[in-house]
Write a protein that holds these residues in place. Structure first.
Motif, PDB file in Angstrom:
ATOM      1  N   UNK A   1       7.593  -6.630  11.974  1.00 39.67           N
ATOM      2  CA  UNK A   1       8.152  -6.740  11.025  1.00 39.67           C
ATOM      3  C   UNK A   1       9.473  -5.817  11.260  1.00 39.67           C
TER       4      UNK A   1
ATOM      5  N   UNK B   1      12.812  -3.734   9.207  1.00 40.83           N
ATOM      6  CA  UNK B   1      13.384  -3.545   7.808  1.00 40.83           C
ATOM      7  C   UNK B   1      14.721  -2.847   8.316  1.00 40.83           C
TER       8      UNK B   1
ATOM      9  N   UNK C   1      17.246  -0.465   5.952  1.00 38.90           N
ATOM     10  CA  UNK C   1      17.650   0.185   4.790  1.00 38.90           C
ATOM     11  C   UNK C   1      18.981   0.996   4.843  1.00 38.90           C
TER      12      UNK C   1
ATOM     13  N   UNK D   1      14.764  -7.875   5.482  1.00 34.75           N
ATOM     14  CA  UNK D   1      13.691  -7.665   6.534  1.00 34.75           C
ATOM     15  C   UNK D   1      13.214  -8.979   6.996  1.00 34.75           C
TER      16      UNK D   1
ATOM     17  N   UNK E   1      -0.425  -1.539  -0.570  1.00 38.31           N
ATOM     18  CA  UNK E   1      -0.686  -0.432   0.104  1.00 38.31           C
ATOM     19  C   UNK E   1       0.340   0.653  -0.544  1.00 38.31           C
TER      20      UNK E   1
ATOM     21  N   UNK F   1       3.834  -1.171  -0.389  1.00 37.05           N
ATOM     22  CA  UNK F   1       3.776  -2.782   0.165  1.00 37.05           C
ATOM     23  C   UNK F   1       2.749  -3.549  -0.492  1.00 37.05           C
ATOM     24  N   UNK F   2       3.559  -4.757  -0.818  1.00 37.05           N
ATOM     25  CA  UNK F   2       2.742  -5.811  -1.617  1.00 37.05           C
ATOM     26  C   UNK F   2       2.288  -7.001  -0.678  1.00 37.05           C
ATOM     27  N   UNK F   3       0.905  -7.491  -0.631  1.00 36.12           N
ATOM     28  CA  UNK F   3       0.768  -8.574   0.060  1.00 36.12           C
ATOM     29  C   UNK F   3       1.333  -9.821  -0.257  1.00 36.12           C
TER      30      UNK F   3
ATOM     31  N   UNK G   1       2.639 -14.364   1.727  1.00 37.97           N
ATOM     32  CA  UNK G   1       2.057 -13.844   3.131  1.00 37.97           C
ATOM     33  C   UNK G   1       3.113 -12.761   3.808  1.00 37.97           C
ATOM     34  N   UNK G   2       4.261 -12.421   2.849  1.00 40.76           N
ATOM     35  CA  UNK G   2       5.215 -11.386   3.699  1.00 40.76           C
ATOM     36  C   UNK G   2       4.902 -10.171   2.638  1.00 40.76           C
ATOM     37  N   UNK G   3       5.320  -9.069   3.731  1.00 40.02           N
ATOM     38  CA  UNK G   3       5.270  -7.817   2.718  1.00 40.02           C
ATOM     39  C   UNK G   3       6.179  -6.915   2.959  1.00 40.02           C
ATOM     40  N   UNK G   4       7.037  -6.828   2.159  1.00 45.89           N
ATOM     41  CA  UNK G   4       8.266  -5.821   1.985  1.00 45.89           C
ATOM     42  C   UNK G   4       7.681  -4.490   1.706  1.00 45.89           C
ATOM     43  N   UNK G   5       8.610  -3.542   2.055  1.00 45.75           N
ATOM     44  CA  UNK G   5       8.227  -1.987   1.697  1.00 45.75           C
ATOM     45  C   UNK G   5       9.235  -1.494   1.057  1.00 45.75           C
ATOM     46  N   UNK G   6       9.112  -1.070  -0.325  1.00 38.53           N
ATOM     47  CA  UNK G   6       9.877  -0.538  -1.123  1.00 38.53           C
ATOM     48  C   UNK G   6       9.665   0.723  -1.489  1.00 38.53           C
ATOM     49  N   UNK G   7      10.760   1.671  -1.694  1.00 41.89           N
ATOM     50  CA  UNK G   7      10.760   2.974  -1.921  1.00 41.89           C
ATOM     51  C   UNK G   7      10.931   3.668  -3.251  1.00 41.89           C
TER      52      UNK G   7
END
Lengths: 115, 117
Positions: free
Chosen positions: A31, A33, A35, A48, B33, B95-97, B101-107
Motif C-alpha cells: 500500500x 498513501x 496525504x 492510495x 483497526x 483502517x477498515x477492511x 478487500x482494500x484498506x484505506x487509512x483515515x485520520x
C-alpha cells in the motif's frame, strides 16, 4: 530499511509552475498513501495505491492534481499548475498487506510553498 | 461523514500526570483497526499503538495504553506519567477492511498536547 523516502523535503515554487513530489515506499509494502496536511483541513487522504494500482482518488482536490505509481518502488504526486492554496505538507506513507490491519509508515514529508 | 472524531483541539497536563486523549469513530464494518500517531514539532508522524476490532484486551505500549470501548465506538489514548517530550500533536486513525478487500487509512483532526513542568 531506510524507511519511506520523500523528495524534496522543501519546495518553493511560483504560482502556475508544475510541481512533482516523489516517494519511495518501504520495500515489500503493497500500500502507498498520499496525504496533505494543512492547519485548516488537517491530514487529508488524497489517493492510495495497492500493488501500484490506484484504488481511491476521491480525495484528490481537483484535476490539477495527479498521482502515479509506475512500479513498486516509486510514486509521484504532480500539481500542474500550482496555486498558493496548494501550500501544505505532503506526506507519503506505505504499509504491508498482511492478514491484519497494519500501521502505515510515514515519510518525512515535503513542505510545499507556492508563492 | 466524519469517520474519526477528536473533540479536544488542545489539552494541558503537568509532568508526571496521566492524560487521556479522546477519539470516537464511525464504521459499520466488523473488521477494523484503530491507531494513534504522534507528530512532534519536527513534523514526522510516529506510530504509537494499535487496537484491532477483535482484540479482547486493551492495547498497551510502554506508557501508552488504548482504552477501547467497542460498544461506544471510542478508542481513547492514555499516556501515563507524562514527560515534556510528550508535547506534540496526536492523531487517531482507522483502517477498515471493507468488502472491497482494500484498506484505506483515515485520520482525525488531532489533539495538541502540551506538557508543563
Amino acid at each position: 530499511d531506510a524507511g519511506v523516502i520523500q523528495s524534496p523535503r522543501h519546495e518553493v515554487t511560483e504560482m502556475g509552475q508544475e510541481v512533482t513530489l516523489r516517494c519511495k515506499p518501504i520495500s515489500g509494502h503493497d500500500y502507498l498513501f498520499w496525504y496533505r496536511q494543512t492547519m485548516m483541513r488537517g491530514l487529508e487522504l488524497l489517493i492510495y495505491f495497492n500493488n501500484n494500482v490506484p484504488i481511491d482518488d476521491s480525495g484528490m482536490p481537483e484535476d490539477r492534481f495527479s498521482a502515479k505509481m509506475p512500479n513498486a518502488s516509486f510514486s509521484t504526486l504532480k500539481i500542474q499548475p500550482s496555486e498558493p492554496r496548494d501550500s501544505a505538507v505532503y506526506f507519503c506513507a506505505s504499509s504491508p498487506r498482511t492478514g491484519g490491519l497494519t500501521e502505515a509508515f510515514f515519510g518525512q514529508g515535503t513542505r510545499l510553498t507556492v508563492v | 461523514a466524519q469517520k474519526i472524531t477528536q473533540t479536544q483541539p488542545g489539552m494541558f497536563v503537568q509532568e508526571k500526570e496521566a492524560v487521556t486523549l479522546d477519539c470516537t469513530y464511525d464504521t459499520s464494518d466488523p473488521s477494523y483497526g484503530l491507531f494513534w500517531y504522534k507528530q512532534p514539532s519536527s513534523g514526522e508522524m510516529i506510530f504509537l499503538i494499535y487496537q484491532g476490532s477483535y482484540d479482547q484486551q486493551n492495547a498497551t505500549e510502554g506508557r501508552y495504553s488504548l482504552n477501547f470501548q467497542k460498544a461506544r465506538k471510542s478508542a481513547n489514548l492514555v499516556i501515563s506519567a507524562s514527560q515534556l517530550g510528550d508535547s506534540a500533536m496526536y492523531f487517531c486513525a482507522m483502517r477498515e477492511l471493507g468488502n472491497t478487500g482494500f484498506q484505506k487509512l483515515v485520520f482525525g483532526t488531532g489533539t495538541r498536547l502540551l506538557v508543563s513542568p
